[in-house]
Enzyme design. Sequence first.
Site, PDB file in Angstrom:
ATOM      1  N   LYS A 138       0.824  -1.212   0.000  1.00  0.00           N
ATOM      2  CA  LYS A 138       0.000   0.000   0.000  1.00  0.00           C
ATOM      3  C   LYS A 138       0.860   1.264   0.000  1.00  0.00           C
ATOM      4  CE  LYS A 138      -3.832   0.265   2.720  1.00  0.00           C
ATOM      5  NZ  LYS A 138      -4.690   0.647   3.866  1.00  0.00           N
ATOM      6  N   SER A 139       1.876   1.302   0.872  1.00  0.00           N
ATOM      7  CA  SER A 139       2.730   2.495   0.973  1.00  0.00           C
ATOM      8  C   SER A 139       3.382   2.823  -0.372  1.00  0.00           C
ATOM      9  CB  SER A 139       3.856   2.267   1.994  1.00  0.00           C
ATOM     10  OG  SER A 139       3.350   1.825   3.216  1.00  0.00           O
ATOM     11  N   ASP A 168       2.189  -3.664  12.372  1.00  0.00           N
ATOM     12  CA  ASP A 168       0.918  -4.215  11.897  1.00  0.00           C
ATOM     13  C   ASP A 168       0.827  -5.727  12.073  1.00  0.00           C
ATOM     14  OD1 ASP A 168      -0.266  -1.834  11.116  1.00  0.00           O
ATOM     15  OD2 ASP A 168       0.766  -1.850   9.179  1.00  0.00           O
ATOM     16  N   ARG A 200      -6.968  -6.584  10.097  1.00  0.00           N
ATOM     17  CA  ARG A 200      -5.870  -7.465  10.521  1.00  0.00           C
ATOM     18  C   ARG A 200      -6.304  -8.427  11.625  1.00  0.00           C
ATOM     19  NH1 ARG A 200      -1.804  -5.600   7.507  1.00  0.00           N
ATOM     20  NH2 ARG A 200      -1.783  -3.374   7.106  1.00  0.00           N
TER      21      ARG A 200
END
Length: 447
Positions: free
Chosen positions: A31-32, A329, A405
């Site tokens: 995503k980043s 995460d 998550r």
Amino acid sequence: MQRHHHASAAPLSVSRSSVPLSGTIAVPGDKSISHRALMLASLAEGRTTITGLLEGEDVLRTAQAMRALGAKITHEGEKWIVEGRGVGALSEPEDVLDMGNSGTAARLLSGILSSHGITSIMTGDASLRSRPMRRVTVPLAENGSCFVTRKGERLPMAIVGSRQATPISYRLPVASAQVKSAILLAGLNAQGETRVEEPVATRDHTENMLRHFGVPVQIDKIPEGGRLISLTGPAALKAHDVVVPGDPSSSAFPIVAALLVPNSEIVIVGVGLNVLRTGLFATLREMGAVLLVENERIEGGEPVGDLRVKASALHGVDVPPERAPSMIDEYPVLAVACAFANGSSRLRGLEELRVKESDRLSATVALLVANGVSVRVEDDDMIIDGRDSNKPIGGGTVETKMDHRLAMSAIVLGLAADLPVHVDDTAFIDTSFPGFVSLMNGLGAGL
């Protein structure tokens, strides 16, 4: 606390996998890196093709915003094609830029807009509108731009970009890759040297990708383990195709499942191996996991490799607090691995987990307790007692609180548990991992 469900909740009951997991898969793009690829390709001169972009809601908002600023963005199947405008040539958007739920996109784009002489207005969903933007607006205003926010420095926010931006020199009060990135991106259209000092190293995806597009970024070590990052503007970016690596945070779920389901062996191709993101892999290896890297290479300035994972007998681990930033995460799914390990584990320094999408620390504890795992929190440490042959694992209901998550961690727990695990809702997993359930079923999970 009131529970807000999606219009259609998708509960799931997960039973122990009756067959080993096996096969070769790819996980969704990082995503980043997906956000940054769209932004930098839009600022580059020429045409960039991006492969493997994460097509989740957050990243699609970034694509929409860059289109509104004049970049031409189309996609055909796997490939996204971006015709860039060049630094300094963005056009004023006709309407409000809606960044949805993405704090990353909002903060990085604020940097770009602050040094372009245009006026824009940015908003987001209810969650993003409640998050303060002060961390970026204070340093960015030093380049001559002006930010008008709601009370509490919140979105919606008007950005009046500086027509002749001056370079910013800033020392980050707290480590933040988003703030660092916003300042560096602002520096692309400023006259002179932009400098950011960070007290501890944070994710360096922006620096890697700027170099990939031909911008020389200087990184110097400073005392106490920090870094000084600098670039000189105005900078010209040259179009350069990007292959987005698989997200290491997403790969954590099939990895732990394969470690725990007996006789499993899987391969995950093209996973990002940036050392600032792979704390989980190091921790699992310390626990005795067979986790091999094959075919290592560089894609888009990032290290990438294929991961081969084999079912392993895990033992307890003591995870130092300084590893937390590189695996923040991954703690919920690591906690699941610890529940099936021999001996107890101590995960240290988890204060950051209290402020994620939900209070992820207490939610992780609740997930384990509901399923018969003995766990306790002392200050900011989580202590998990491993497998006890007299006590079955599973049999509980997990309240995911719309945290993707936690939902995936609960599914992994169920695949290895003695008794079925009930997950209250899995509808929102697709925000970060589109197709997770069908991908696991392709390995034999039988969900």
